[in-house]
Design an enzyme around this catalytic site. Structure first.
Site, mmCIF file in Angstrom:
data_model
loop_
_atom_site.group_PDB
_atom_site.id
_atom_site.type_symbol
_atom_site.label_atom_id
_atom_site.label_comp_id
_atom_site.label_asym_id
_atom_site.label_seq_id
_atom_site.Cartn_x
_atom_site.Cartn_y
_atom_site.Cartn_z
ATOM 1 C CG ASN A 108 12.847 -31.494 37.353
ATOM 2 O OD1 ASN A 108 12.163 -31.739 38.342
ATOM 3 N ND2 ASN A 108 12.513 -30.550 36.478
ATOM 4 C CE LYS A 155 9.768 -30.795 33.862
ATOM 5 N NZ LYS A 155 9.432 -30.331 32.491
ATOM 6 C CG HIS A 202 9.590 -25.480 35.539
ATOM 7 N ND1 HIS A 202 8.662 -25.936 34.622
ATOM 8 C CD2 HIS A 202 10.770 -26.067 35.203
ATOM 9 C CE1 HIS A 202 9.256 -26.760 33.773
ATOM 10 N NE2 HIS A 202 10.537 -26.857 34.102
ATOM 11 C CD GLU A 251 14.160 -25.690 31.323
ATOM 12 O OE1 GLU A 251 15.011 -26.549 31.031
ATOM 13 O OE2 GLU A 251 13.167 -25.921 32.011
ATOM 14 C CB ILE A 263 10.259 -27.570 28.529
ATOM 15 C CG1 ILE A 263 11.051 -26.376 29.061
ATOM 16 C CG2 ILE A 263 9.956 -28.542 29.661
ATOM 17 C CD1 ILE A 263 10.280 -25.522 30.049
ATOM 18 N N GLY A 276 15.779 -29.775 26.983
ATOM 19 C CA GLY A 276 15.884 -30.793 25.949
ATOM 20 C C GLY A 276 17.054 -31.748 26.074
ATOM 21 C CB SER A 306 11.156 -36.233 28.910
ATOM 22 O OG SER A 306 11.785 -35.177 28.205
#
Length: 232
Positions: A14, A16, A97, A145, A150, A182, A204
């Site tokens: 993902n 983003k 989200h 989550e 996040i 995470g 990330s």
């Protein structure tokens, strides 16, 4: 369009708004290669402008957008038309989200449109109570989550993962559960799948790694290893 059959355990990439254009395509092609090599389902989220190109240049990915609107064909400016997504190659969408929340009324309406068009829904919740409530709508996948984790590299603890897995399954046994908050290491990946989740993934933890492509490969390979262990 019939919905894509989802197989567990799966992985979700993902990016983003970190990746777009050529960089997103490069990552997608690697994910596609891994999906083929290991016969694993991989959701890959894309920017709307990249949908058509990435869908055309990959063959195994579940092409996913980060949000969808309930707009119908006809008048309507500034919203995302679901039929256009399908024609471009989209097979799934995230909804609700933490970075793009919607009201429960909107969620119900958008999910109805997704069902009409064969688009799988990945619905998000940031608490056990919300996960259980949204599970009553029977989304294809639930993301459980805590919002505060996040993008932090801090993973949900095992108890939270197990409780959310059970909360969702108790209401909607056929809904898959994705634990992804995470996730930044192969150890995190293993922990998520071992918790009883149907899938895991990252943002990330992958795109901000020193070597994103290698990190993606290592994470997918870990899912494959756990999959083999669970079959034993």
């Amino acid at each position: 369009m019939k919905k894509r059959v989802i197989r567990s355990p799966f992985f979700c990439v993902n990016p983003k708004a970190y990746l777009y254009g050529e960089k997103a395509l490069k990552m997608a092609k690697k994910a596609d290669e891994l999906a083929e090599k290991y016969d694993i389902d991989i959701f890959f989220t894309v920017q709307y402008v990249d949908v058509y190109r990435i869908a055309k240049e990959t063959s195994r990915l579940i092409i996913t957008v980060q949000h969808m609107d309930s707009l119908t064909v006809g008048p309507g400016m500034g919203y995302i038309l679901p039929e256009g997504l399908v024609e471009a190659g989209v097979q799934a969408t995230f909804l609700n989200h933490a970075e793009h929340p919607v009201s429960i009324n909107q969620l119900v309406t958008i999910m109805k449109r997704a069902e009409e068009l064969g688009i799988s829904v990945i619905a998000c919740a940031d608490s056990i109570a919300e996960a259980q409530a949204i599970a009553t709508l029977k989304p294809d996948v639930m993301v459980c989550e805590p919002t505060e984790l996040i993008g932090t590299g801090k993973v949900s603890d095992l108890t939270y993962m197990e409780e959310t897995n059970q909360a969702v399954k108790s209401v909607s046994p056929n809904t898959f559960v994705l634990q992804a908050a995470g996730i930044s290491t192969v150890k995190d990946v293993r922990k998520a799948i071992k918790s009883g989740a149907d899938g895991t993934g990252g943002t990330s933890g992958i795109v901000c790694a020193a070597d994103p492509i290698q990190t993606l490969e290592e994470m997918v390979e870990e899912v494959v290893k756990v999959r083999a262990e669970l079959k034993e």
